[in-house]
Design a protein around this motif. Structure first.
Motif, mmCIF file in Angstrom:
data_model
loop_
_atom_site.group_PDB
_atom_site.id
_atom_site.type_symbol
_atom_site.label_atom_id
_atom_site.label_comp_id
_atom_site.label_asym_id
_atom_site.label_seq_id
_atom_site.Cartn_x
_atom_site.Cartn_y
_atom_site.Cartn_z
ATOM 1 N N LYS A 1 3.745 2.920 -9.920
ATOM 2 C CA LYS A 1 2.399 2.663 -10.420
ATOM 3 C C LYS A 1 1.888 1.275 -10.030
ATOM 4 O O LYS A 1 0.813 0.882 -10.421
ATOM 5 C CB LYS A 1 2.405 2.792 -11.946
ATOM 6 C CG LYS A 1 2.456 4.228 -12.412
ATOM 7 C CD LYS A 1 1.060 4.727 -12.630
ATOM 8 C CE LYS A 1 1.076 6.061 -13.353
ATOM 9 N NZ LYS A 1 -0.268 6.429 -13.778
ATOM 10 N N THR A 2 2.728 0.525 -9.285
ATOM 11 C CA THR A 2 2.326 -0.848 -8.964
ATOM 12 C C THR A 2 1.354 -0.882 -7.783
ATOM 13 O O THR A 2 0.743 -1.894 -7.510
ATOM 14 C CB THR A 2 3.558 -1.689 -8.593
ATOM 15 O OG1 THR A 2 4.311 -0.948 -7.650
ATOM 16 C CG2 THR A 2 4.391 -2.018 -9.810
ATOM 17 N N ASN B 1 -6.576 8.287 -8.396
ATOM 18 C CA ASN B 1 -6.364 9.381 -9.329
ATOM 19 C C ASN B 1 -6.591 10.680 -8.566
ATOM 20 O O ASN B 1 -7.392 10.724 -7.629
ATOM 21 C CB ASN B 1 -7.355 9.283 -10.484
ATOM 22 C CG ASN B 1 -6.990 8.159 -11.433
ATOM 23 O OD1 ASN B 1 -5.818 7.989 -11.771
ATOM 24 N ND2 ASN B 1 -7.978 7.366 -11.835
ATOM 25 N N LYS C 1 -1.706 -0.914 -5.596
ATOM 26 C CA LYS C 1 -3.124 -1.200 -5.856
ATOM 27 C C LYS C 1 -3.934 -0.475 -4.783
ATOM 28 O O LYS C 1 -3.541 -0.408 -3.634
ATOM 29 C CB LYS C 1 -3.368 -2.712 -5.746
ATOM 30 C CG LYS C 1 -2.908 -3.470 -6.986
ATOM 31 C CD LYS C 1 -4.007 -3.483 -8.054
ATOM 32 C CE LYS C 1 -3.486 -3.976 -9.385
ATOM 33 N NZ LYS C 1 -2.605 -3.061 -10.105
ATOM 34 N N GLY D 1 -2.514 4.791 -5.247
ATOM 35 C CA GLY D 1 -3.178 4.201 -6.406
ATOM 36 C C GLY D 1 -4.389 4.990 -6.876
ATOM 37 O O GLY D 1 -5.007 4.648 -7.877
ATOM 38 N N GLN E 1 -11.984 0.334 -3.148
ATOM 39 C CA GLN E 1 -12.289 0.021 -4.543
ATOM 40 C C GLN E 1 -13.663 -0.661 -4.645
ATOM 41 O O GLN E 1 -14.475 -0.326 -5.507
ATOM 42 C CB GLN E 1 -11.187 -0.881 -5.124
ATOM 43 C CG GLN E 1 -11.366 -1.222 -6.591
ATOM 44 C CD GLN E 1 -11.194 -0.004 -7.515
ATOM 45 O OE1 GLN E 1 -10.148 0.620 -7.528
ATOM 46 N NE2 GLN E 1 -12.232 0.339 -8.271
ATOM 47 N N THR F 1 -6.641 3.298 -17.603
ATOM 48 C CA THR F 1 -7.380 2.288 -16.832
ATOM 49 C C THR F 1 -6.762 2.092 -15.456
ATOM 50 O O THR F 1 -7.398 1.548 -14.562
ATOM 51 C CB THR F 1 -7.395 0.940 -17.574
ATOM 52 O OG1 THR F 1 -6.049 0.653 -17.955
ATOM 53 C CG2 THR F 1 -8.302 0.977 -18.787
ATOM 54 N N ASP F 2 -5.511 2.555 -15.295
ATOM 55 C CA ASP F 2 -4.875 2.402 -13.974
ATOM 56 C C ASP F 2 -5.101 3.666 -13.132
ATOM 57 O O ASP F 2 -5.724 4.633 -13.589
ATOM 58 C CB ASP F 2 -3.364 2.121 -14.124
ATOM 59 C CG ASP F 2 -2.643 3.267 -14.844
ATOM 60 O OD1 ASP F 2 -3.332 4.187 -15.362
ATOM 61 O OD2 ASP F 2 -1.404 3.251 -14.880
#
Ligand code: DC
Length: 455
Positions: free
Chosen positions: A250-251, A365, A253, A363, A259, A289-290
């Motif tokens: 999950k780290t 969804n 980015k 990263g 983004q 939020t991640d």
């Protein structure tokens, strides 16, 4: 201690003839697992189920008992007591068997039957996943192959002798199609086990290929601990994962350009959507939020990926049927910019699983519509197992989503309510691997949660 020989390979490589010869030479029981898949296809068809619809096939399994027995030394297969051994040998059933064999429910249904036969007898079992999934501890594993043309040639002769009118070209096309299906399905695809011996029978006689297998069995028998491997396997071991677990980190980015683009575009799109529809959200506190999460939603309209993403801080990716990428260039660019990637429906392609996991790893969804198709009446249909498989393999959370509006079509000024439910964590649910049993549990939980959000 019984000896197990696992014999895998593509259609028409000569597995059954060679296995029968080996069984006769060694006094082993021959187990033709293809007959089990054929029986399910036969039963599904007689019950009026569409073999290309996993949910329909899974639904008929409850009323089915398949049993292998031996009549005058030959294997016979009984479907609810009826001997269907001859009826399952038609080209139609061959293709239907290939179709049903990709469903996890079907594979799970047959697993114990195959393992319990192997636990009790010296056997040679042929199929596609015997060395990789069914009997991973078999003492002898052989992967038998031959060129597609040679296999088509053999099958064509066999069919002609039975009076079947199929041409050589049709038989070859059939073989190629089944090879593709068997090697590309998500669950237990046809592949050579790492510890299997490759035997290419293209220019071998049946006797030569059979003798090669007998030699391998005798080599094991001569070893004092030759049968040790098999004792580790329990026939009730239903927990063999259908795909290896690869938890995502999950780290990761998200790419800053993507983004940044999303940060600018999202408020703009939200403004437009709020102007067009009477749009409201519930359960927004459930949206992580991640990134790296799955959003599993019912499917009502082409607007769904936008409705869902407007409340997520990181961009989404979503699967869209391949046809959507061929409509017009403007639409294609639009859906691609919003994160769509193509999927060919109904192929069970493992590449889709890999792409999905890559997207989560990057990263983003991932939005999945487990029903696979839009629901016109708003009722939540049966889900496919893919969503559970991706969640179990990636070990990532699934946020259930319910999209609600009245009537069939999404049109201007329509009242749309999007509800996010509590995230489902595969680890908390105890579904820490992708075994058929865990996939069932996970899928049920996801579909029930979506259904609760649709009202
Ligand atoms: O070996 P066969 O042609 O009778 O098998 C019929 C179908 O069943 C084949 O297309 C793939 C499937 N099968 C399978 O998926 N796994 C097995 N162990 C055996 C057969």
């Amino acid at each position: 201690m019984s000896i197990n020989v696992a014999l895998d390979g593509p259609s028409g490589a000569g597995k059954s003839t060679i296995a029968k010869t080996v069984a006769a030479k060694l006094g082993f029981v021959y187990v033709d697992t293809g007959a089990l898949y054929r029986s399910i296809a036969y039963y599904a068809i007689t019950r009026g189920a569409d073999v290309n619809d996993g949910a329909q096939v899974a639904a008929v399994l409850d009323g089915l008992a398949v049993r292998l027995t031996y009549i005058e030394g030959a294997q016979a297969v009984l479907v609810n007591g009826e001997n269907v051994s001859d009826k399952i040998r038609t080209p139609e059933i061959s293709m239907a068997a290939s179709a049903v064999s990709k469903y996890p429910e079907v594979r799970a249904f047959l697993l114990d039957t195959q393992r319990s036969i192997a636990a009790e007898n010296d056997i040679i079992m042929d199929g596609r996943d015997i060395g990789t999934v069914v009997l991973p501890n078999a003492q002898v594993k052989v992967f038998l192959t031959a060129s597609a043309e040679e296999r088509a040639n053999r099958r064509y002769k066999e069919l002609s002798e039975k009076g079947d009118p199929s041409t050589y070209e049709e038989v070859l096309a059939d073989i190629n199609q089944r090879d593709y299906n068997d090697t590309h399905r998500e669950i237990a695809p046809l592949k050579q086990a790492e510890d299997a011996t490759l035997v290419d029978s293209t220019s071998m006689t049946i006797e030569q290929a059979a003798d090669e297998i007998v030699r391998l069995v005798n080599a094991v028998r001569e070893q004092p601990d030759g049968s040790k491997k098999k004792s580790e396997l329990k026939c009730s071991d239903r927990h063999k994962p259908v795909m290896e677990v690869r938890p995502i980190t999950k780290t990761h980015k998200i790419n800053p350009i993507r983004q940044g683009f999303y940060n600018v575009v999202r408020p703009f799109v939200r403004f437009i959507f709020k102007h067009f529809f009477e749009l409201s959200y519930e359960g927004v506190e459930n949206v992580p939020t991640d990134g790296g999460n799955i959003f599993a939603s019912n499917h009502r309209s082409y607007g769904d990926p936008v409705f869902i993403a407007l409340m997520t801080r990181v961009p989404i990716s979503y699967m869209a049927k391949e046809e959507l990428f061929k409509q017009n260039i403007f639409f294609t660019l639009l859906i691609k910019a919003w994160g769509a990637f193509p999927v060919v429906r109904g192929t069970g392609d493992t590449a889709v699983i890999d792409t999905s996991i890559e997207k989560l790893e990057s990263g983003r969804n991932l939005v999945i519509f487990p029903e696979g198709t839009r629901s016109k009446d708003g009722k939540v249909g049966k889900g496919k197992t893919g969503v559970a498989l991706i969640a179990a393999v990636a070990q990532t959370k699934v946020v259930p989503v319910g999209i609600n509006f009245e009537g069939e079509k999404l049109c201007r000024k329509k009242k749309v309510v999007v509800r996010y439910g509590k995230p489902i964590d595969p680890a908390e649910l105890g579904t820490t691997d992708a075994s058929p049993k865990n996939l069932k549990i996970l899928k049920k939980e996801i579909m029930n949660s979506i259904t609760e959000l649709v009202h």
